[in-house]
Design an enzyme around this catalytic site. Structure first.
Site, PDB file in Angstrom:
ATOM      1  N   GLU A  56      12.077 -14.362 -11.682  1.00  0.00           N
ATOM      2  CA  GLU A  56      11.880 -12.970 -12.120  1.00  0.00           C
ATOM      3  C   GLU A  56      13.208 -12.250 -12.257  1.00  0.00           C
ATOM      4  OE1 GLU A  56       9.205 -11.240  -9.286  1.00  0.00           O
ATOM      5  OE2 GLU A  56       7.708 -12.801  -9.618  1.00  0.00           O
TER       6      GLU A  56
ATOM      7  N   HIS B 178       5.106  -8.356 -11.901  1.00  0.00           N
ATOM      8  CA  HIS B 178       5.119  -8.268 -10.434  1.00  0.00           C
ATOM      9  C   HIS B 178       4.779  -6.854  -9.957  1.00  0.00           C
ATOM     10  CE1 HIS B 178       6.964 -10.124  -6.571  1.00  0.00           C
ATOM     11  NE2 HIS B 178       5.982  -9.307  -6.278  1.00  0.00           N
TER      12      HIS B 178
ATOM     13  N   ARG C 146       3.999 -15.929  -5.011  1.00  0.00           N
ATOM     14  CA  ARG C 146       5.362 -16.165  -5.481  1.00  0.00           C
ATOM     15  C   ARG C 146       5.308 -17.189  -6.607  1.00  0.00           C
ATOM     16  NH1 ARG C 146       6.411 -12.098  -3.532  1.00  0.00           N
ATOM     17  NH2 ARG C 146       7.837 -11.616  -1.836  1.00  0.00           N
TER      18      ARG C 146
HETATM   19  C1  8YV Z   1       7.309  -6.330  -3.147  1.00  0.00           C
HETATM   20  C2  8YV Z   1       6.026  -8.368  -2.811  1.00  0.00           C
HETATM   21  O1  8YV Z   1       7.067  -5.041  -2.860  1.00  0.00           O
HETATM   22  O2  8YV Z   1       5.426  -7.618  -0.665  1.00  0.00           O
HETATM   23  C3  8YV Z   1       5.827  -8.536  -1.354  1.00  0.00           C
HETATM   24  O3  8YV Z   1       6.047  -9.662  -0.883  1.00  0.00           O
HETATM   25  O4  8YV Z   1       6.192  -9.267  -3.518  1.00  0.00           O
HETATM   26  C4  8YV Z   1       5.996  -6.990  -3.393  1.00  0.00           C
HETATM   27  O5  8YV Z   1       4.979  -6.272  -2.811  1.00  0.00           O
HETATM   28  C5  8YV Z   1       8.210  -6.323  -4.276  1.00  0.00           C
HETATM   29  O6  8YV Z   1       8.685  -7.591  -4.469  1.00  0.00           O
HETATM   30  C6  8YV Z   1       9.325  -5.318  -3.979  1.00  0.00           C
HETATM   31  O7  8YV Z   1      10.499  -5.709  -4.507  1.00  0.00           O
END
Ligand code: 8YV
Length: 310
Positions: A250, A268, A221
């Site tokens: 984001e 991302h 993150r």
């Molecule tokens: C999400 C992600 O799929 O799994 C997570 O925590 O950050 C990504 O794999 C993505 O943010 C979908 O909106």
């Protein structure tokens, strides 16, 4: 969420699309009192305010392994189950993390841009930094951290880690603090979960400890890194470079980062293959189906553990 997730949900449940209406307040007032399950994208905030509007809510099924946008503790207090999508994306994200590391160290996207710009006939691409003789530190040795470490073993680099506790079943070098880890390595792979507990933990001091050859890779993150401090460290040469798949706000990416030619920036995409997003979508649906079939959630998060009630 992909259309197939929506179709699967609509075929099993009476589906209300908060993401599709302009007047969310009106829909919440109209259907909120009847809603028993919630399917949410990973970036959608779900907190006490939403829970107040959904008094019959039983389960929140999150599309993504990270659920820092969901107040899971509050859900737990209210007896609401939260589920996420672990395991099905582990290898995909670990692959991407290694790709991002190699791209950043060897400047693969920059070299591609160089060729496309027609510069090769004039002069060979400048020599790059290397992964050889590097020490790699993993911040957060969870499922994805382990998968990254396994891949790194094939690259013959020293592997160190920091997390809340030492893991007895691994031979990688443990450091009790992030600062100690940063002092010991010259690559920092950030895989720690987001949220209040990790916010800004990769700060100016940690970046300085990585040193001028230092490389930061983040597939977790954006909030885990103090982004302004990272920008300063990149601009001043305090560290060498960064490979980032995630950002603090984001999809906004600070122009100061875009201006750093050495950095590799991705929108991302860690889990974003057709194969893996399909598996994540299925798990979002399967958690809800299993719950409403009376079989319990498949992948509840730690804050909302579930055991079959008598
Ligand atoms: C999400 C992600 O799929 O799994 C997570 O925590 O950050 C990504 O794999 C993505 O943010 C979908 O909106």
């Amino acid at each position: 969420m992909q259309p197939e997730v929506v179709e699967a949900l609509a075929s099993r449940f009476r589906l209300h699309r908060l993401d599709q209406v302009a007047d969310k307040e009106a829909l919440l007032s109209e259907v909120g009192p009847h809603v028993r399950g919630l399917a949410v994208g990973a970036q959608t905030p779900v907190d006490a305010k939403i829970f107040d509007r959904l008094p019959r809510l039983e389960i929140v099924s999150n599309f993504g392994v990270g659920y820092d946008t969901i107040d899971a503790k509050e859900a737990g207090r209210r007896g609401i189950i939260v589920t996420n999508t672990p395991d099905v994306l582990t290898d995909e994200v670990a692959d991407l993390a290694l790709g991002l590391l190699l791209s950043t160290v060897r400047q693969i996207p920059q070299a591609d841009r160089y060729l496309r710009a027609g510069k090769w006939p004039t002069k060979p691409y400048p020599l790059t930094s290397t992964l050889r003789e590097r020490k790699v530190g993993i911040l957060g040795l969870g499922r994805i951290g382990h998968a990254i470490a396994r891949r790194l073993q094939g690259f013959d680099v020293a592997i160190h880690y920091h997390g809340r506790s030492r893991q007895s079943d691994v031979a990688y070098a443990y450091h009790a603090t992030l600062l100690d880890l940063a002092r010991a390595v010259d690559v920092l792979m950030v895989v720690a979960p987001g949220g209040a507990g990790t916010e800004g933990m990769v700060n100016a001091e940690v970046l300085a400890a990585l040193g001028p050859d230092g490389i930061v890779i983040n597939v977790a993150r954006g909030t885990v890194i103090d982004e302004p401090a990272l920008i300063d460290a990149l601009r001043s040469g305090t560290i060498h470079s960064a490979g980032l798949d995630v950002f603090a706000k984001e999809p906004q990416v600070p122009q100061e980062l875009i201006d750093v030619e050495r950095a590799v920036l991705l929108p991302h995409v860690g889990s974003a293959s057709v194969h893996t997003r399909r598996a994540m979508g299925r798990l979002v649906v399967d958690n809800l189906v299993s719950w409403f079939d009376g079989k319990g959630p498949l992948t509840p998060v730690a804050e909302t553990p579930w055991s079959r009630r008598a």
